[in-house]
Design a protein around this motif. Structure first.
Motif, mmCIF file in Angstrom:
data_model
loop_
_atom_site.group_PDB
_atom_site.id
_atom_site.type_symbol
_atom_site.label_atom_id
_atom_site.label_comp_id
_atom_site.label_asym_id
_atom_site.label_seq_id
_atom_site.Cartn_x
_atom_site.Cartn_y
_atom_site.Cartn_z
ATOM 1 N N ARG A 22 0.855 -1.179 0.000
ATOM 2 C CA ARG A 22 0.000 0.000 0.000
ATOM 3 C C ARG A 22 0.893 1.232 0.000
ATOM 4 N NH1 ARG A 22 -1.917 -3.416 3.950
ATOM 5 N NH2 ARG A 22 -4.021 -4.251 3.652
ATOM 6 N N THR A 23 0.545 2.232 -0.829
ATOM 7 C CA THR A 23 1.382 3.418 -0.955
ATOM 8 C C THR A 23 0.561 4.668 -0.708
ATOM 9 O OG1 THR A 23 2.775 2.331 -2.563
ATOM 10 C CG2 THR A 23 2.870 4.728 -2.516
ATOM 11 N N HIS A 24 1.125 5.611 0.036
ATOM 12 C CA HIS A 24 0.499 6.903 0.283
ATOM 13 C C HIS A 24 1.470 7.993 -0.149
ATOM 14 C CE1 HIS A 24 -2.506 4.768 2.704
ATOM 15 N NE2 HIS A 24 -1.476 4.121 3.231
ATOM 16 N N CYS A 25 0.982 8.955 -0.958
ATOM 17 C CA CYS A 25 1.827 10.049 -1.420
ATOM 18 C C CYS A 25 1.325 11.344 -0.818
ATOM 19 C CB CYS A 25 1.802 10.161 -2.949
ATOM 20 S SG CYS A 25 2.606 8.775 -3.775
ATOM 21 N N SER A 26 2.241 12.210 -0.470
ATOM 22 C CA SER A 26 1.873 13.535 0.010
ATOM 23 C C SER A 26 2.796 14.552 -0.607
ATOM 24 C CB SER A 26 1.961 13.599 1.537
ATOM 25 O OG SER A 26 3.295 13.412 1.955
ATOM 26 N N ASP A 27 2.259 15.780 -0.776
ATOM 27 C CA ASP A 27 3.005 16.870 -1.382
ATOM 28 C C ASP A 27 3.502 17.783 -0.281
ATOM 29 O OD1 ASP A 27 3.981 18.937 -2.806
ATOM 30 O OD2 ASP A 27 2.246 19.184 -4.106
ATOM 31 N N GLU A 28 4.812 17.938 -0.179
ATOM 32 C CA GLU A 28 5.368 18.789 0.879
ATOM 33 C C GLU A 28 5.165 20.263 0.586
ATOM 34 O OE1 GLU A 28 9.391 17.864 1.652
ATOM 35 O OE2 GLU A 28 9.038 15.728 1.962
ATOM 36 N N ASN A 29 4.938 20.600 -0.692
ATOM 37 C CA ASN A 29 4.819 22.002 -1.068
ATOM 38 C C ASN A 29 3.625 22.211 -1.989
ATOM 39 O OD1 ASN A 29 7.458 23.362 -0.036
ATOM 40 N ND2 ASN A 29 8.099 21.431 -0.949
ATOM 41 N N PRO A 30 2.380 22.094 -1.482
ATOM 42 C CA PRO A 30 1.225 22.321 -2.341
ATOM 43 C C PRO A 30 1.168 23.776 -2.764
ATOM 44 C CG PRO A 30 0.557 22.120 -0.055
ATOM 45 C CD PRO A 30 2.018 21.798 -0.100
ATOM 46 N N MET A 72 10.707 12.787 -3.822
ATOM 47 C CA MET A 72 10.971 13.016 -5.237
ATOM 48 C C MET A 72 10.709 14.465 -5.605
ATOM 49 S SD MET A 72 9.038 9.557 -6.511
ATOM 50 C CE MET A 72 7.838 9.784 -5.179
ATOM 51 N N LEU A 73 11.560 15.000 -6.472
ATOM 52 C CA LEU A 73 11.359 16.336 -7.021
ATOM 53 C C LEU A 73 10.622 16.182 -8.344
ATOM 54 C CD1 LEU A 73 11.979 19.403 -6.849
ATOM 55 C CD2 LEU A 73 14.022 18.936 -8.213
ATOM 56 N N VAL A 74 9.408 16.723 -8.414
ATOM 57 C CA VAL A 74 8.562 16.566 -9.593
ATOM 58 C C VAL A 74 8.421 17.910 -10.294
ATOM 59 C CG1 VAL A 74 6.303 15.823 -10.444
ATOM 60 C CG2 VAL A 74 7.306 14.719 -8.434
ATOM 61 N N HIS A 75 8.836 17.956 -11.548
ATOM 62 C CA HIS A 75 8.706 19.186 -12.323
ATOM 63 C C HIS A 75 7.263 19.346 -12.778
ATOM 64 C CE1 HIS A 75 9.498 22.455 -15.050
ATOM 65 N NE2 HIS A 75 8.987 21.764 -16.054
ATOM 66 N N ASP A 76 6.670 20.493 -12.473
ATOM 67 C CA ASP A 76 5.298 20.773 -12.866
ATOM 68 C C ASP A 76 5.328 21.618 -14.136
ATOM 69 O OD1 ASP A 76 2.677 21.362 -13.138
ATOM 70 O OD2 ASP A 76 2.462 22.470 -11.265
ATOM 71 N N GLY A 77 4.974 21.023 -15.260
ATOM 72 C CA GLY A 77 4.999 21.735 -16.534
ATOM 73 C C GLY A 77 3.772 22.584 -16.781
ATOM 74 N N ASP A 114 11.013 39.669 -5.714
ATOM 75 C CA ASP A 114 12.078 39.514 -4.721
ATOM 76 C C ASP A 114 12.119 38.107 -4.134
ATOM 77 O OD1 ASP A 114 12.773 42.119 -5.128
ATOM 78 O OD2 ASP A 114 11.704 42.899 -3.372
ATOM 79 N N ALA A 115 10.962 37.480 -3.972
ATOM 80 C CA ALA A 115 10.917 36.178 -3.317
ATOM 81 C C ALA A 115 11.321 35.045 -4.249
ATOM 82 C CB ALA A 115 9.513 35.925 -2.774
ATOM 83 N N HIS A 116 10.993 35.134 -5.519
ATOM 84 C CA HIS A 116 11.177 34.000 -6.409
ATOM 85 C C HIS A 116 12.632 33.623 -6.686
ATOM 86 C CE1 HIS A 116 6.957 34.016 -6.666
ATOM 87 N NE2 HIS A 116 6.874 33.236 -7.714
ATOM 88 N N PRO A 117 13.577 34.548 -6.745
ATOM 89 C CA PRO A 117 14.970 34.103 -6.937
ATOM 90 C C PRO A 117 15.459 33.199 -5.815
ATOM 91 C CG PRO A 117 14.763 36.420 -7.468
ATOM 92 C CD PRO A 117 13.460 36.006 -6.848
ATOM 93 N N ALA A 118 14.912 33.364 -4.599
ATOM 94 C CA ALA A 118 15.327 32.534 -3.471
ATOM 95 C C ALA A 118 14.535 31.236 -3.382
ATOM 96 C CB ALA A 118 15.158 33.320 -2.168
ATOM 97 N N ASP A 119 13.530 31.088 -4.240
ATOM 98 C CA ASP A 119 12.680 29.901 -4.230
ATOM 99 C C ASP A 119 13.128 28.973 -5.353
ATOM 100 O OD1 ASP A 119 10.748 27.994 -4.158
ATOM 101 O OD2 ASP A 119 9.043 29.360 -4.320
ATOM 102 N N SER A 120 13.863 27.913 -5.000
ATOM 103 C CA SER A 120 14.415 27.021 -6.019
ATOM 104 C C SER A 120 13.347 26.193 -6.716
ATOM 105 C CB SER A 120 15.451 26.085 -5.385
ATOM 106 O OG SER A 120 14.840 25.278 -4.391
ATOM 107 N N MET A 238 3.270 37.868 -15.051
ATOM 108 C CA MET A 238 4.475 37.067 -14.823
ATOM 109 C C MET A 238 4.127 35.601 -15.043
ATOM 110 S SD MET A 238 6.156 38.966 -11.531
ATOM 111 C CE MET A 238 6.512 40.735 -11.597
ATOM 112 N N ASN A 239 4.751 34.986 -16.004
ATOM 113 C CA ASN A 239 4.518 33.587 -16.327
ATOM 114 C C ASN A 239 5.602 32.719 -15.693
ATOM 115 O OD1 ASN A 239 2.258 34.154 -18.104
ATOM 116 N ND2 ASN A 239 3.765 34.932 -19.553
ATOM 117 N N TYR A 240 5.199 31.625 -15.042
ATOM 118 C CA TYR A 240 6.166 30.773 -14.359
ATOM 119 C C TYR A 240 5.645 29.350 -14.292
ATOM 120 C CZ TYR A 240 3.088 31.154 -10.276
ATOM 121 O OH TYR A 240 2.010 31.097 -9.430
ATOM 122 N N ASP A 241 6.547 28.424 -13.998
ATOM 123 C CA ASP A 241 6.146 27.069 -13.633
ATOM 124 C C ASP A 241 6.807 26.725 -12.301
ATOM 125 O OD1 ASP A 241 8.788 26.239 -14.168
ATOM 126 O OD2 ASP A 241 8.288 25.778 -16.245
#
Length: 300
Positions: A22-30, A72-77, A114-120, A238-241
């Motif tokens: 059984r597997t449970h997934c959670s998102d640390e950064n919704p 896991m690091l998941v890229h959101d396109g 200002d915040a986004h450059p520090a947000d990897s 401002m467009n971003y992913d």
């Protein structure tokens, strides 16, 4: 629950276990419910396979009690955008912070840039700046005014938020025609609304539309106070992913989901031995536990 019928040897009770993970997934950064992509998990009786969508990187994998934990690091396109409106005085192209809601809009832009450059996890793709001018006044002047508003705001952005220089920026301008305010007029309380709409919908040049509207002073004053100011603005998009860190907790294949049991009576066994063939009637049951075999005399 699926079952199978099984015939087992004399004086024995065997328990066969079909285990599944059984597997449970959670998102640390919704991200506000909007950036909605999660890792997919497929489970089978023999093990578990993690299948995440494109651009997935395993960050860590470790055991926590009965669970295997994967980060896991998941890229959101999925594209996202942040939109802001900065308003201008009639005939002006300079940014005025204390005009209408400009202070709040500019603060939002500042916190975003200002915040986004520090947000990897966030990747700004582009900034789009579009200047507008209301339809009142000469068309040539309005075209120049809309372009000046867009150009001046681009300069303001770089001067006040230097980090914005790292992003691709597009600057454009669009002087608005009278038809651009039709929906606002139609839903407003402007005096002589039907007559005003008839002028706006007319197949005549914008300069003539303005002259006819000014012949209705009450309607014109309402337009000047309630409709036209919102058309004197700069739109900033401002467009971003965004990437997300997903945690998957997989229960190791130790605990059973289904158990199949058959008990054979002594007299049935004797009959089987005499006829040299099995005539047993199996029974079915469920059990949660580990694999067990019991041997010995069932009467003891």
């Amino acid at each position: 629950m699926n079952f199978q019928r099984i015939t087992l040897p004399l004086i024995a009770m065997s328990i066969a276990v079909a285990a599944s993970a059984r597997t449970h997934c959670s998102d640390e950064n919704p991200v506000g419910g909007r950036d909605a992509r999660t890792a997919k998990t497929a489970s089978a009786q023999t093990g578990t396979t993690q299948t995440c969508q494109a651009d997935t990187v395993m960050l860590s994998k470790y055991t926590d009690g009965d669970y295997t934990v994967c980060r896991m690091l998941v890229h959101d396109g999925t594209p996202h955008s942040s939109q802001h409106d900065v308003m201008y005085a009639i005939g002006k192209s300079d940014v005025v912070r204390n005009m209408k809601d400009n202070a709040a809009e500019l603060n939002d832009i500042a916190s975003y840039v200002d915040a986004h450059p520090a947000d990897s996890l966030c990747h700004v793709q582009s900034i789009i700046i579009i200047g507008y001018a209301s339809p009142d006044g000469p068309e040539t002047f309005n075209r120049t005014l809309a372009a000046a508003r867009a150009r001046n705001f681009a300069t303001y952005l770089v001067k006040n938020y230097p980090d914005s220089k790292r992003y691709k920026t597009t600057v454009d301008s669009r002087p608005l025609a009278w038809t651009a305010c039709r929906s606002a007029v139609a839903s407003s309380a402007v005096p002589m609304r039907n007559e005003v709409l008839a002028v706006i919908d007319g197949n005549i040049p914008d300069a003539e539309k303005e002259r006819r509207l000014k012949r209705m002073p009450e309607a014109w004053n309402y337009l000047a106070a309630n409709i036209l100011p919102a058309m004197r603005r700069v739109d900033v998009t401002m467009n971003y992913d965004r990437d997300r860190v997903v945690t998957s907790r997989t229960l190791n294949a130790r605990r059973p989901d289904a158990v199949f049991i058959e008990v054979i009576e002594r007299d049935q066994v004797d009959e089987c031995a005499q006829n040299n063939q099995c005539c047993c009637e199996p029974v079915e049951a469920q059990y949660d536990g580990i694999i067990v075999e019991l041997f010995g005399n069932p009467d003891e």
